[in-house]
Design an enzyme around this catalytic site. Sequence first.
Site: not given
Length: 155
Positions: A11-12, A50, A73, A130, A140
């Site tokens: 994730d970024g 990302e 995501d 989330h 995250d």
Amino acid sequence: MQADRLVVFCDGAAKGNPGPGGWGVVIATPEGEVVELGGSHPHTTNNRMELTAAIQALTAIRDDSRAADVHTDSTYVIKGIREWIWGWRRRGWKTAEGTDVLNRELWIELDRLAQARGKAGVAWHYVRGHSGIPGNERVDQIADSLARGIPVELY
């Protein structure tokens, strides 16, 4: 997913977009080993972070010959690596409209790392952010904390 595959989450995040950014990676082996990675950049975009997370994940597992399930995501990463990249390569890294592909150098590096793993070496999976998936929640947290300049203990 098969039991002999690596499980990877990436994730970024960027605060301000552009602004300070962070990325996070969690790698789990079939043997139960878990490795966390993270980094930051003082001025970047969410999409660059990302991509950086995915690049760092594939770089970290480059010497492991097992196939990997990479979860993100980011629809940008998923659509880019699954759909758009074929046309970009064919058109000399130009979009369908003829403009330069944004983040070209990162896409080229991600493409190189993915191709080096072989045809079945990487399976890309979209996960909703989330949504309570532990690996996604952890990356995250890493990315967001590092983007905010908050140190994170990595395992």
